[in-house]
Enzyme design. Structure first.
Site, PDB file in Angstrom:
ATOM      1  N   MET A 431       0.847  -1.191   0.000  1.00  0.00           N
ATOM      2  CA  MET A 431       0.000   0.000   0.000  1.00  0.00           C
ATOM      3  C   MET A 431       0.874   1.228   0.000  1.00  0.00           C
ATOM      4  SD  MET A 431      -2.908   1.496   0.005  1.00  0.00           S
ATOM      5  CE  MET A 431      -3.062   3.293   0.077  1.00  0.00           C
ATOM      6  N   GLU A 466       4.456   0.973  -6.200  1.00  0.00           N
ATOM      7  CA  GLU A 466       4.159   1.827  -5.049  1.00  0.00           C
ATOM      8  C   GLU A 466       4.870   3.173  -5.127  1.00  0.00           C
ATOM      9  OE1 GLU A 466       1.696   0.829  -3.471  1.00  0.00           O
ATOM     10  OE2 GLU A 466       1.790  -1.240  -4.162  1.00  0.00           O
TER      11      GLU A 466
HETATM   12 ZN   LIG Z   1      -1.691   0.481  -6.626  1.00  0.00          ZN
END
Ligand SMILES: [Zn+2]
Length: 1048
Positions: A431, A466
């Site tokens: 994330m 990311e």
């Molecule tokens: Zn993504």
């Protein structure tokens, strides 16, 4: 956010399949009932026990929610119980508050008889979460227990808290968030002060909050001015909001300060502010981390939890001094207290949305580096991994990638630092929290001594993804979730562009993109149950639904098509403008299209990008172009387009598809060629259903469309042209580019699967592979053969297919041989291509039962067992483990099981676990399935892979399918809210079911669980129906041709 397995999950999988005599299969079926029972018992106990604990821990709290199953310690259990009692007490108070608030709702003059979603009068109210009247408010803010004031004025009678979106009367400007984390009992308390601007007069403050116990709410005009009296407040769980009812209206164009004091649990699950653990020196250690995207920040603090509400944040975290805390920004000051507690005050963030806010509390250590522009980059992980250097690779490439993106986008990285955090448990691969990106260990830690090239590529691409989000997503954020593909499509596309920067010559964007993205997503998007890449988000559950392969992979494929028809340098300049214009703000797709059109215009080209791209983003699916050559004497070709659907009968069934005449504006690139020469590329914009074009086509010349598969569509030809292309491949395949060869293979298999082409055409095409020395066409073939294999693997005549494939593989297998040495982490282009090709061919050979391959795998495993030294080359370990487990006896399974427990390298752990699913022994498979739900044995995010891999094994398919149905309630509770996991599981377990009986089982099962994960189940039904239909229509044709081909 990178979904787990973002880069073609099928690639890593060692195909477990191996031929079994029919006889053996029959014996197994006879034994089946008994075995299943034993299996369930053998593996069932530990799993059941742990599930029990998990449940008990959860039941006292806020009700049915996904939660993990990690066994809490006894102390923790007691504390949780204590907390639960508090919550129950709160609930009682709440009930009173609710009654009051309901009365309030119901008593107003002319109150609506029952507005939708309103807590109904007469005791039918749904139970709101914990809430209280404000005990502190006193006479000024509110009077405890006093009846609330008169109901609001007319426009607000609709009860703004019942809508999916926040009402928009208030806009947050700045948050001061103070947290105290109690890691010994996994609770935390918080105080959030939000400065809000009122844009429309309102009597309600509505903001998101979920599963938090609100103690106190206060509101004041500006910071210095007096309090605004609060009549009461309540949580409304249906829309996950906290509603503060005021005694007087807030005025537009004024700022207010809202203070909420609350507490909550650090949950043992995967979302919000949650905990996870690891073992160091025999001792279990805990950490707390957050996952807020897309809608879980509200579980950690009351906030305006929609991406459009950008604000600045100042966070302080108080924790025991034995831990350290991290957040998006660096720590400004730390205040130590005498009792062993410390408060870290973090610097203020720039404007940002709530979903990529983050914090963590852990005992990790780190290594660090600094970019040329002075950004401090740190990688945090458990101390043993840091000591081993497992994070060094990620740290090194992150530094280079920040430099790459700063140069490519011409916008500097916005924050002073970027921390990467490797956690043992996470719902996604990673994330992109701004300044504090969180990765599951398996996608960031890498031990060069035990990692394969595929693993290295996985780690690399997740990191590239990311880091890209720090610009696409964090700096410029989509306005609303319907355009989540704007950030995810870009990050996925840049995985390939960024990896090309790190490894020049790997040709990721030009080549690997095809097999890993384009071919994968076209399979999914060829279903009638697909959906447009931009889809309306009307209700809360839709938000989860939009994060799927369509958003990621189709988004990336459309961006690639766009970059190609715009030209890469113009495209890049357009992106630079887009980021510069919208930085620290939000943007919708039209903002992007406008900026890109402007960039084109400056370059003297006029294309209305919005008009073109709307067709691709607002319509689902994609076209198949059919080129019919030489129909007349005048060198005219006819080009038609139609919506490509795998199951044509689905088209007639779905009204929406019948009534919609799907049309696209298609940038069709085309060349004409013969045995020695290929013309230069021309582009034809096809926008009608059928068009005539003039092309000089001499006898013996072939046509090829969609050059290098830069377009998101398929191309079909008349049979004469297919023959010429096959002939060309066999005589001299190098006349066609590597990407074109791979593209032809995938198009041919897909067209045959859908019935557009005779079944033997793709099988004829792959005959040329014995001369193919490039990895990509082999990869394309292997991936196309894979689903076909699964359709056939339980059939009587399966061996004919098997034999045919082995024949195509044999020459190259012998030529390439097995790798001897481990690569030492210094990957150059040649070794990447060569090693990946060799791996692919070995995988095919072993999967389809090449004797030498089986022997080699057995020898390598036996050598490992007898010497206890693992000399198996890294790049083929998964294949060897899987083949070994499937061929050899139970002892090997036990050996691998033991190694799975003892190894500390995460990459190795994963392939050992997956190898266990390759067994032919149904007892062992059942045992494994049952153990998979024990969180202490198998990490939550890995359990899904275990079940899916068992389903891919022909001996385990029915076991996994049964297990899935039996455990659905548990699975859905565990993963239902972690978007994507459920849909991955549903498709993984059902995609290869292909009998009428299985289809019926699926439909019956769905009836029982009507409405849950509906979209995934609809897709599953369509896939299984297409499988059944394909078998009925084409399997005989296929086997007949194969029989003949083998005799010649
Ligand atoms: Zn993504």
């Amino acid at each position: 956010m990178a979904l787990d397995g973002a880069r073609g999950a099928r690639d890593e999988e060692s195909r477990e399949k191996k031929k079994k005599k029919k006889r053996r299969r029959k014996e197994e079926e006879e034994e089946e009932g008994e075995e299943e029972e034993e299996g369930a018992e053998a593996g069932g106990s530990p799993s059941a026990a742990t599930m029990g604990d998990g449940d008990a821990g959860g039941r006292g709290l806020a009700g049915a929610r996904p939660r993990g199953t990690e066994r809490p310690s006894a102390v923790h259990g007691r504390l949780v119980l204590a907390f639960a009692v508090c919550i129950v007490a709160l609930l009682a108070v709440t009930a009173l508050a609710v009654l009051l608030s309901l009365r309030f709702d119901g008593c107003g003059p002319g109150a609506p008889g029952g507005a939708p979603g309103l807590p109904a009068r007469g005791g039918n109210a749904s139970l709101p979460g914990p809430a209280r009247r404000d005990p502190q408010a006193g006479g000024e803010a509110s009077t405890p227990g006093a009846p609330a004031a008169r109901p609001p004025s007319d426009p607000e009678r609709e009860h703004p808290w019942t809508h999916l979106r926040l009402p928009g009367h208030l806009k947050p400007l700045h948050y001061n968030l103070m947290l105290t984390a109690f890691m010994d009992n996994f609770t935390f308390s918080g105080e959030v002060n939000v400065e809000v601007a009122c844009t429309n007069r309102t009597r309600y403050v509505v903001l998101h909050a979920s599963r938090v116990a609100v103690d106190r709410v206060q509101l004041a005009e500006d910071r210095a001015a007096g309090a605004v009296p609060v009549a009461g407040f309540f949580l409304y769980p249906q829309t996950q909001v906290l509603v503060v009812v005021l005694n007087r209206s807030l005025d537009a164009h004024r700022n207010y300060n809202l203070k909420v004091v609350y507490s909550a649990l650090i949950e043992n699950e995967l979302l919000g502010f949650f905990r996870s653990s690891y073992v160091l020196h025999g001792e279990r250690r805990f950490l707390g981390v957050t996952q807020f995207s897309p809608t879980h920040a509200r579980k950690a603090f009351p906030c305006f939890d929609e991406p459009i509400y950008k604000a600045t944040f100042k966070i302080s975290i108080k924790h025991q001094a034995t831990y350290l805390s991290l957040s998006n920004m660096p720590v400004e000051t730390s205040v130590f207290e005498e009792d062993g507690w410390v408060t870290d005050h973090f610097s203020q963030t720039p404007l940002m949305s709530t979903y990529y806010l983050a914090w963590a509390i852990c005992n990790f250590t780190y290594r660090e580096t600094t970019t040329k522009s002075g950004v401090a980059v740190r990688l945090y992980a458990r101390p043993d991994a840091i000591r081993r250097g497992s994070g060094d690779y990620a740290l090194h490439i992150t530094k280079r990638l920040i430099e790459f993106y700063e140069d490519y986008f011409k916008v500097p990285y916005s924050l002073p630092k970027l921390d990467l955090l490797a956690v043992p448990k996470h719902p996604y691969a990673a994330m992109e929290n701004w300044g504090l990106s969180i990765f599951v260990e398996q996608r960031i830690l890498l031990d060069p001594s035990v990692s394969s090239i595929s693993y290295l590529l996985d780690v690399t691409m997740v990191i590239v993804h990311e880091i890209c989000h720090q610009w696409f997503g964090d700096l410029v954020t989509p306005v609303w979730w319907e355009d989540v593909w704007l950030k995810e499509g870009f990050a996925h596309y840049f995985e390939f562009v960024g990896t090309d920067y790190l490894y020049p010559g790997w040709n990721m964007e030009k080549q690997r993109f095809l097999t890993d993205v384009l071919h994968e997503v076209m399979l999914l998007d060829g279903l009638a149950s697909s959906h447009p890449v931009s889809q309306e988000v009307l209700q809360a559950t839709d938000i989860d639904r939009v994060f799927d392969w369509i958003a990621y992979k189709k988004g990336a494929a459309l961006i690639r098509m766009l970059a190609n028809f715009m030209g890469h340098s113009v495209f890049q300049r357009g992106l630079q403008d887009y980021l510069t214009i919208h930085k620290y703000g939000n943007a919708a797709r039209n903002d992007l299209w406008n900026t890109l059109s402007e960039a084109l215009k400056r370059n003297g080209k006029f294309v209305n990008i919005q008009e073109v791209m709307d067709q691709w983003t607002l319509q689902m699916g994609y076209p198949v172009i059919t080129i019919l050559g030489n129909l007349t004497a005048e060198n005219r070709i006819v080009i038609t387009q139609q919506h490509f659907i795998y199951d044509i009968s689905a088209k007639t069934k779905a009204l929406q598809l019948q009534n919609n005449s799907y049309l696209w504006q298609i940038p069709l690139t085309i060349v004409v060629g013969n045995r020695s020469h290929v013309s230069s590329e021309a582009i034809i914009w096809v926008s009608n259903k059928s068009e005539h074009h003039r092309i000089t086509l001499d006898k013996g010349n072939w046509l090829l469309g969609n050059i290098n598969q830069t377009g998101y569509f398929r191309v079909n030809y008349d049979l004469r042209n297919w023959r010429l292309l096959i002939d060309q491949l066999i005589r001299n395949h190098q006349v066609l580019s590597v990407s074109n060869r791979a593209g032809l293979i995938d198009d041919a298999f897909s067209l045959a699967r859908a019935g557009y082409l005779p079944q033997h055409i793709p099988l004829e095409i792959i005959r040329y592979l014995s001369e193919e020395k490039d990895f990509l066409p082999w990869h394309a073939a292997s991936r196309a053969l894979y689903p076909l294999d699964k359709l056939l693997d339980r059939m009587e005549k399966y061996n004919v297919f098997n034999e045919y494939i082995l024949k195509q593989v044999a020459t190259t297998y012998i030529k390439l041989g097995w790798p001897k040495n481990n690569f030492n982490g210094s990957l150059v282009q040649a070794s990447y291509q060569h090693e990946e090709l060799r791996r692919e061919v070995i995988m095919l050979a072993c999967s389809f039962g090449n004797k030498h391959c089986h022997q080699q795998a057995s020898t390598l495993i036996s050598d490992w067992i007898s010497s206890n030294r693992n000399r198996i080359p890294l790049n083929v370990r998964d294949i060897v483990y899987c083949t070994g487990v499937s061929l050899l006896d139970e002892d090997v399974w036990e050996f691998i099981w033991m190694k799975f427990h003892s190894t500390t390298a995460v990459s190795e752990k994963k392939i050992l676990l997956e190898a266990l699913t390759c067994s032919d022994d149904r007892n062992l498979l059942n045992r494994l399935l049952n153990l998979s739900l024990n969180s202490e044995v198998v990490l939550d995010q890995d359990a899904i892979d275990v079940i899916i891999h068992v389903a891919r094994n022909p001996h385990g398919r029915d076991l996994a399918w049964k297990f899935f149905r039996d455990k659905w309630k548990i699975l859905n509770t565990r993963y239902g809210e972690a978007l994507f996991m459920n849909s991955k599981l549903i498709s993984g377990v059902t995609e290869f079911l292909n009998t009428e009986g299985e289809l019926k089982e699926l439909k019956n099962f769905m009836k029982t669980y009507d409405g849950v994960a509906a979209a995934s189940f609809l897709r599953a039904v369509e896939t299984v129906e297409a499988n059944v239909r394909w078998k009925a229509l084409y399997q005989d044709e296929l086997f007949q041709w194969l029989g003949k081909a083998l005799r010649h």
